[in-house]
Design a protein around this motif. Structure first.
Motif, PDB file in Angstrom:
ATOM      1  N   PRO A  45      -9.971  -5.365  -3.533  1.00 52.81           N
ATOM      2  CA  PRO A  45      -9.147  -6.441  -2.958  1.00 52.81           C
ATOM      3  C   PRO A  45      -9.358  -7.768  -3.685  1.00 52.81           C
ATOM      4  CG  PRO A  45     -10.233  -5.176  -1.232  1.00 52.81           C
ATOM      5  CD  PRO A  45     -10.854  -4.759  -2.531  1.00 52.81           C
ATOM      6  N   LEU A  54     -12.396  -0.851  -1.294  1.00 51.85           N
ATOM      7  CA  LEU A  54     -11.943  -0.105  -0.125  1.00 51.85           C
ATOM      8  C   LEU A  54     -12.821   1.117   0.120  1.00 51.85           C
ATOM      9  CD1 LEU A  54      -8.058  -0.191  -0.286  1.00 51.85           C
ATOM     10  CD2 LEU A  54      -9.670  -1.912   0.505  1.00 51.85           C
ATOM     11  N   THR A  55     -13.088   1.365   1.388  1.00 52.03           N
ATOM     12  CA  THR A  55     -13.872   2.516   1.803  1.00 52.03           C
ATOM     13  C   THR A  55     -13.323   3.011   3.131  1.00 52.03           C
ATOM     14  OG1 THR A  55     -16.130   3.318   2.177  1.00 52.03           O
ATOM     15  CG2 THR A  55     -15.614   1.124   3.025  1.00 52.03           C
ATOM     16  N   ARG A  56     -13.937   4.055   3.679  1.00 48.04           N
ATOM     17  CA  ARG A  56     -13.457   4.618   4.941  1.00 48.04           C
ATOM     18  C   ARG A  56     -14.464   4.351   6.055  1.00 48.04           C
ATOM     19  NH1 ARG A  56     -16.401   9.260   5.387  1.00 48.04           N
ATOM     20  NH2 ARG A  56     -17.173  10.174   3.458  1.00 48.04           N
ATOM     21  N   VAL A  69      -9.209   2.915   6.970  1.00 50.11           N
ATOM     22  CA  VAL A  69      -9.508   2.237   5.709  1.00 50.11           C
ATOM     23  C   VAL A  69      -9.964   0.819   5.990  1.00 50.11           C
ATOM     24  CG1 VAL A  69      -8.617   1.561   3.440  1.00 50.11           C
ATOM     25  CG2 VAL A  69      -7.769   3.646   4.560  1.00 50.11           C
ATOM     26  N   THR A  70     -11.056   0.422   5.341  1.00 53.90           N
ATOM     27  CA  THR A  70     -11.591  -0.927   5.493  1.00 53.90           C
ATOM     28  C   THR A  70     -12.200  -1.375   4.167  1.00 53.90           C
ATOM     29  OG1 THR A  70     -13.013  -2.322   6.873  1.00 53.90           O
ATOM     30  CG2 THR A  70     -13.893  -0.164   6.247  1.00 53.90           C
ATOM     31  N   ARG A  71     -12.828  -2.544   4.160  1.00 53.42           N
ATOM     32  CA  ARG A  71     -13.543  -3.024   2.971  1.00 53.42           C
ATOM     33  C   ARG A  71     -15.023  -2.738   3.134  1.00 53.42           C
ATOM     34  NH1 ARG A  71     -11.165  -8.885   1.151  1.00 53.42           N
ATOM     35  NH2 ARG A  71     -12.631  -8.500  -0.528  1.00 53.42           N
ATOM     36  N   GLY A  79     -16.578   0.162  -3.588  1.00 52.53           N
ATOM     37  CA  GLY A  79     -15.979   1.002  -2.570  1.00 52.53           C
ATOM     38  C   GLY A  79     -16.028   2.462  -2.976  1.00 52.53           C
ATOM     39  N   TRP A 116      -4.158   9.391   2.427  1.00 46.00           N
ATOM     40  CA  TRP A 116      -3.719   8.310   3.309  1.00 46.00           C
ATOM     41  C   TRP A 116      -2.427   8.688   4.044  1.00 46.00           C
ATOM     42  CZ3 TRP A 116      -4.188   2.809   0.752  1.00 46.00           C
ATOM     43  CH2 TRP A 116      -5.548   2.558   0.475  1.00 46.00           C
ATOM     44  N   PHE A 171      -5.026  -6.214   5.807  1.00 48.97           N
ATOM     45  CA  PHE A 171      -6.088  -6.069   6.801  1.00 48.97           C
ATOM     46  C   PHE A 171      -5.757  -6.867   8.067  1.00 48.97           C
ATOM     47  CE2 PHE A 171      -8.544  -5.187   2.891  1.00 48.97           C
ATOM     48  CZ  PHE A 171      -9.041  -3.948   3.244  1.00 48.97           C
ATOM     49  N   LEU A 178      -7.265  -1.608   7.665  1.00 45.18           N
ATOM     50  CA  LEU A 178      -6.029  -1.708   6.892  1.00 45.18           C
ATOM     51  C   LEU A 178      -4.867  -1.138   7.696  1.00 45.18           C
ATOM     52  CD1 LEU A 178      -5.136  -2.565   3.993  1.00 45.18           C
ATOM     53  CD2 LEU A 178      -5.263  -0.136   3.383  1.00 45.18           C
ATOM     54  N   VAL A 188      -4.608  -6.130  -4.713  1.00 50.20           N
ATOM     55  CA  VAL A 188      -5.689  -5.315  -5.269  1.00 50.20           C
ATOM     56  C   VAL A 188      -5.591  -5.216  -6.779  1.00 50.20           C
ATOM     57  CG1 VAL A 188      -5.911  -3.888  -3.193  1.00 50.20           C
ATOM     58  CG2 VAL A 188      -4.375  -3.157  -5.036  1.00 50.20           C
TER      59      VAL A 188
END
Length: 199
Positions: A45, A54-56, A69-71, A79, A116, A171, A178, A188
Motif C-alpha cells: 500500500p 497486504l496479508t490475511r 484482507v488487511t495490512r 506482507g 479473493w 481499507f 479491505l 498499491v
C-alpha cells in the motif's frame, strides 16, 4: 456456411483481443518492469497509514473462515505473496483487464481457496474482500492511480455483476479490513515476491 461464419467470428474476436492487448498499457512492478501473468507479487500500500504489505486475517476469534484482507502490522513487512492472473493467453498483464488475485496457497485451518472474492456483511452493509473465491473469480482489475507522479502506482477495482458497476477497494477505517469503497481508494505497488526467469 455456418462453419465459415464461425471461423470469421472467431477471427474477429481474436483480432479484437489482440488490439485490446496492444492498446492497453502494461501493469508495471516496483522496478518498472511488466507484471507477469500468473506471477507472484507483494502488494505494498502507498496510502498514508500504519502497516506494511497486504496479508490475511480472521474477522474475529470465533470464525476461522473465511480469511479477510488487511495490512501487516509490521511496517517493514512486505506482507504475503499474491498470485495475479488473467484468463488471456498473454505473458504480461495489461491495465484494466479482468484478473484473479489469490494469496499463495498454503496449509491452513481454513480449508478453502485463498483466491479473493467479495462478500457482504449483513450487520454493517459493507462489502469485504475475503478468501474462498477460487482461481476463476476474475472480477478484479488493476488501474493506474490518478494524480500520481509515478507510473507504477495502481488502484484495484471490483466489478459487481449485480449492479453492473465497478468500484474501488480500500481499507475501512473502523476495522482495518479491505473492502469495496470509493471513499479512500487503495493505492498499491507490486513488488516481485520471487525472481522470474524468462525462457
Amino acid at each position: 456456411m455456418a462453419s465459415i461464419f464461425l471461423k470469421s467470428t472467431t477471427t474477429i474476436l481474436f483480432i479484437f483481443s489482440a488490439l485490446f492487448i496492444v492498446t492497453e498499457a502494461l501493469v508495471l512492478d516496483s522496478d518498472g518492469e511488466p507484471v507477469f501473468n500468473g506471477g507472484q507479487y507483494y502488494m505494498i500500500p502507498q496510502n498514508i497509514g500504519f502497516g506494511g504489505g497486504l496479508t490475511r486475517t480472521t474477522k474475529d476469534d470465533y470464525t476461522p473462515c473465511p480469511y479477510y484482507v488487511t495490512r501487516d502490522k509490521d511496517e517493514t513487512s512486505n506482507g504475503m505473496p499474491l498470485t495475479i492472473s488473467s484468463p488471456l493467453k498473454i505473458l504480461y498483464l495489461p491495465e484494466s483487464s479482468s484478473v484473479s488475485i489469490a494469496f499463495q496457497e498454503m496449509i491452513t485451518v481454513c480449508i478453502q481457496s485463498l483466491g479473493w472474492r467479495v462478500i457482504p456483511d449483513d450487520s454493517t452493509g459493507k462489502l469485504y474482500v475475503a478468501t474462498g473465491g477460487g482461481n476463476f473469480n476474475r472480477k478484479f482489475s488493476i488501474k493506474r492511480a490518478e494524480g500520481e507522479s509515478r507510473n507504477n502506482v495502481y488502484n484495484i477495482r471490483y466489478f459487481n455483476e449485480q449492479s453492473g458497476k465497478a468500484s474501488y477497494v480500500g481499507f475501512f477505517e473502523d476495522d482495518g479490513l479491505l473492502g469495496v469503497t470509493d471513499d479512500i481508494p487503495l493505492k498499491v505497488m507490486f513488488k516481485k515476491a520471487f525472481d522470474v526467469i524468462e525462457l
